[in-house]
Design a protein around this motif. Structure first.
Motif, PDB file in Angstrom:
ATOM      1  N   LYS A  27     -41.263  60.985  44.081  1.00  0.00           N
ATOM      2  CA  LYS A  27     -42.905  61.224  44.371  1.00  0.00           C
ATOM      3  C   LYS A  27     -43.955  60.694  43.668  1.00  0.00           C
ATOM      4  N   ILE A  28     -44.015  59.899  43.000  1.00  0.00           N
ATOM      5  CA  ILE A  28     -45.153  58.573  42.492  1.00  0.00           C
ATOM      6  C   ILE A  28     -45.288  57.537  43.254  1.00  0.00           C
ATOM      7  N   ARG A  29     -44.044  57.456  43.800  1.00  0.00           N
ATOM      8  CA  ARG A  29     -44.566  55.749  44.979  1.00  0.00           C
ATOM      9  C   ARG A  29     -45.058  57.242  46.590  1.00  0.00           C
ATOM     10  N   MET A  30     -44.736  58.367  46.769  1.00  0.00           N
ATOM     11  CA  MET A  30     -45.249  58.678  48.023  1.00  0.00           C
ATOM     12  C   MET A  30     -46.875  59.661  47.718  1.00  0.00           C
ATOM     13  N   ASN A  31     -46.638  59.745  46.519  1.00  0.00           N
ATOM     14  CA  ASN A  31     -48.296  59.669  45.775  1.00  0.00           C
ATOM     15  C   ASN A  31     -49.581  59.297  45.432  1.00  0.00           C
ATOM     16  N   PRO A  32     -49.592  57.618  45.924  1.00  0.00           N
ATOM     17  CA  PRO A  32     -49.897  56.756  44.559  1.00  0.00           C
ATOM     18  C   PRO A  32     -51.072  56.999  44.170  1.00  0.00           C
ATOM     19  N   ASN A  33     -52.433  58.058  44.971  1.00  0.00           N
ATOM     20  CA  ASN A  33     -53.464  58.503  44.842  1.00  0.00           C
ATOM     21  C   ASN A  33     -53.552  59.164  44.121  1.00  0.00           C
ATOM     22  N   ASP A  61     -53.132  72.760  27.254  1.00  0.00           N
ATOM     23  CA  ASP A  61     -53.903  71.481  27.537  1.00  0.00           C
ATOM     24  C   ASP A  61     -53.857  70.637  28.240  1.00  0.00           C
ATOM     25  N   LYS A  62     -52.482  71.409  29.494  1.00  0.00           N
ATOM     26  CA  LYS A  62     -51.980  70.558  30.850  1.00  0.00           C
ATOM     27  C   LYS A  62     -52.505  70.833  31.680  1.00  0.00           C
ATOM     28  N   VAL A  63     -53.286  72.093  31.977  1.00  0.00           N
ATOM     29  CA  VAL A  63     -53.421  73.303  33.389  1.00  0.00           C
ATOM     30  C   VAL A  63     -55.203  72.531  32.396  1.00  0.00           C
ATOM     31  N   ALA A  64     -55.684  72.174  31.806  1.00  0.00           N
ATOM     32  CA  ALA A  64     -56.920  71.270  32.052  1.00  0.00           C
ATOM     33  C   ALA A  64     -56.563  69.983  32.322  1.00  0.00           C
ATOM     34  N   PHE A  65     -55.835  69.332  31.817  1.00  0.00           N
ATOM     35  CA  PHE A  65     -55.443  68.194  32.047  1.00  0.00           C
ATOM     36  C   PHE A  65     -55.501  67.685  33.972  1.00  0.00           C
ATOM     37  N   ALA A  66     -54.820  68.762  35.047  1.00  0.00           N
ATOM     38  CA  ALA A  66     -54.422  69.196  36.256  1.00  0.00           C
ATOM     39  C   ALA A  66     -55.848  69.513  37.151  1.00  0.00           C
ATOM     40  N   LYS A  67     -56.742  70.634  36.340  1.00  0.00           N
ATOM     41  CA  LYS A  67     -57.952  70.833  37.055  1.00  0.00           C
ATOM     42  C   LYS A  67     -58.859  69.607  37.223  1.00  0.00           C
ATOM     43  N   LEU A  68     -58.695  69.038  35.695  1.00  0.00           N
ATOM     44  CA  LEU A  68     -59.811  67.858  35.421  1.00  0.00           C
ATOM     45  C   LEU A  68     -59.541  66.510  36.323  1.00  0.00           C
ATOM     46  N   VAL A  69     -57.584  66.220  36.820  1.00  0.00           N
ATOM     47  CA  VAL A  69     -56.968  65.604  38.222  1.00  0.00           C
ATOM     48  C   VAL A  69     -57.558  65.781  39.320  1.00  0.00           C
ATOM     49  N   LEU A  70     -57.460  67.513  39.496  1.00  0.00           N
ATOM     50  CA  LEU A  70     -58.271  67.746  41.124  1.00  0.00           C
ATOM     51  C   LEU A  70     -59.585  67.911  41.421  1.00  0.00           C
ATOM     52  N   ASP A  71     -60.150  68.422  40.172  1.00  0.00           N
ATOM     53  CA  ASP A  71     -61.586  67.672  40.234  1.00  0.00           C
ATOM     54  C   ASP A  71     -62.169  66.043  40.997  1.00  0.00           C
ATOM     55  N   SER A  76     -63.212  62.243  44.851  1.00  0.00           N
ATOM     56  CA  SER A  76     -63.329  60.922  44.998  1.00  0.00           C
ATOM     57  C   SER A  76     -62.782  61.116  46.806  1.00  0.00           C
ATOM     58  N   GLU A  77     -62.431  62.624  47.256  1.00  0.00           N
ATOM     59  CA  GLU A  77     -62.095  62.021  48.498  1.00  0.00           C
ATOM     60  C   GLU A  77     -63.882  62.220  49.100  1.00  0.00           C
ATOM     61  N   SER A  78     -64.237  63.047  48.324  1.00  0.00           N
ATOM     62  CA  SER A  78     -65.703  63.494  48.922  1.00  0.00           C
ATOM     63  C   SER A  78     -66.568  62.200  49.375  1.00  0.00           C
ATOM     64  N   VAL A  79     -66.639  61.299  48.436  1.00  0.00           N
ATOM     65  CA  VAL A  79     -67.560  60.170  48.396  1.00  0.00           C
ATOM     66  C   VAL A  79     -66.617  59.263  49.579  1.00  0.00           C
ATOM     67  N   SER A  80     -65.142  59.399  49.966  1.00  0.00           N
ATOM     68  CA  SER A  80     -64.652  58.491  50.765  1.00  0.00           C
ATOM     69  C   SER A  80     -64.937  58.587  52.398  1.00  0.00           C
ATOM     70  N   ASP A  81     -65.048  60.465  52.459  1.00  0.00           N
ATOM     71  CA  ASP A  81     -65.927  61.364  54.176  1.00  0.00           C
ATOM     72  C   ASP A  81     -67.024  61.094  54.053  1.00  0.00           C
ATOM     73  N   LYS A  82     -67.783  60.984  53.312  1.00  0.00           N
ATOM     74  CA  LYS A  82     -69.690  60.137  52.876  1.00  0.00           C
ATOM     75  C   LYS A  82     -69.578  58.767  53.896  1.00  0.00           C
ATOM     76  N   ASP A  83     -68.268  57.971  52.751  1.00  0.00           N
ATOM     77  CA  ASP A  83     -68.876  56.142  53.763  1.00  0.00           C
ATOM     78  C   ASP A  83     -68.117  56.343  55.182  1.00  0.00           C
ATOM     79  N   LEU A  84     -66.897  57.427  55.160  1.00  0.00           N
ATOM     80  CA  LEU A  84     -66.469  57.019  56.895  1.00  0.00           C
ATOM     81  C   LEU A  84     -67.896  57.510  57.418  1.00  0.00           C
ATOM     82  N   VAL A  85     -68.622  58.190  57.310  1.00  0.00           N
ATOM     83  CA  VAL A  85     -69.639  58.998  57.996  1.00  0.00           C
ATOM     84  C   VAL A  85     -70.804  58.347  58.421  1.00  0.00           C
ATOM     85  N   GLU A  86     -71.261  57.541  56.957  1.00  0.00           N
ATOM     86  CA  GLU A  86     -72.060  56.225  56.998  1.00  0.00           C
ATOM     87  C   GLU A  86     -71.623  55.372  58.198  1.00  0.00           C
ATOM     88  N   LEU A  87     -70.084  54.904  57.939  1.00  0.00           N
ATOM     89  CA  LEU A  87     -69.480  53.972  58.881  1.00  0.00           C
ATOM     90  C   LEU A  87     -69.953  53.491  60.378  1.00  0.00           C
TER      91      LEU A  87
END
Length: 89
Positions: A27-33, A61-71, A76-87
């Motif tokens: 699963k780690i190899r399939m989800n590197p990001n 604590d684990k839930v707080a960690f997971a929520k922070l990771v997802l946020d 980072s996904e929204s920044v990538s989308d903005k970069d694509l739009v600018e390109l």
């Protein structure tokens, strides 16, 4: 086999805090990001309970960690989308 995990709190907790097994490694190899984001967040994460060792984290604590990771992952996904739009222009 669907090893690309859905972005949910439970799946992040299972990926980061689970015991190391061949399935987890796959699963780690399939989800590197997602794994990279977990590693990045873990460097600065302070558990709300004040516990320092991840093996002693409470569920909250684990839930707080997971929520922070997802946020951070969404940011980072929204920044990538903005970069694509600018390109495109």
């Amino acid at each position: 086999m669907g090893a690309i995990v859905k972005l949910s709190t439970k799946n992040v907790i299972d990926l980061w805090f689970a015991e190391d097994t061949p399935i987890r490694q796959y699963k780690i190899r399939m989800n590197p990001n997602l794994w990279a984001m977990c590693q990045q967040v873990s460097k600065d994460f302070k558990a709300p309970s004040g516990r320092l060792i991840p093996s002693q984290y409470r569920k909250s604590d684990k839930v707080a960690f997971a929520k922070l990771v997802l946020d951070k992952f969404d940011e980072s996904e929204s920044v990538s989308d903005k970069d694509l739009v600018e390109l495109a222009y």
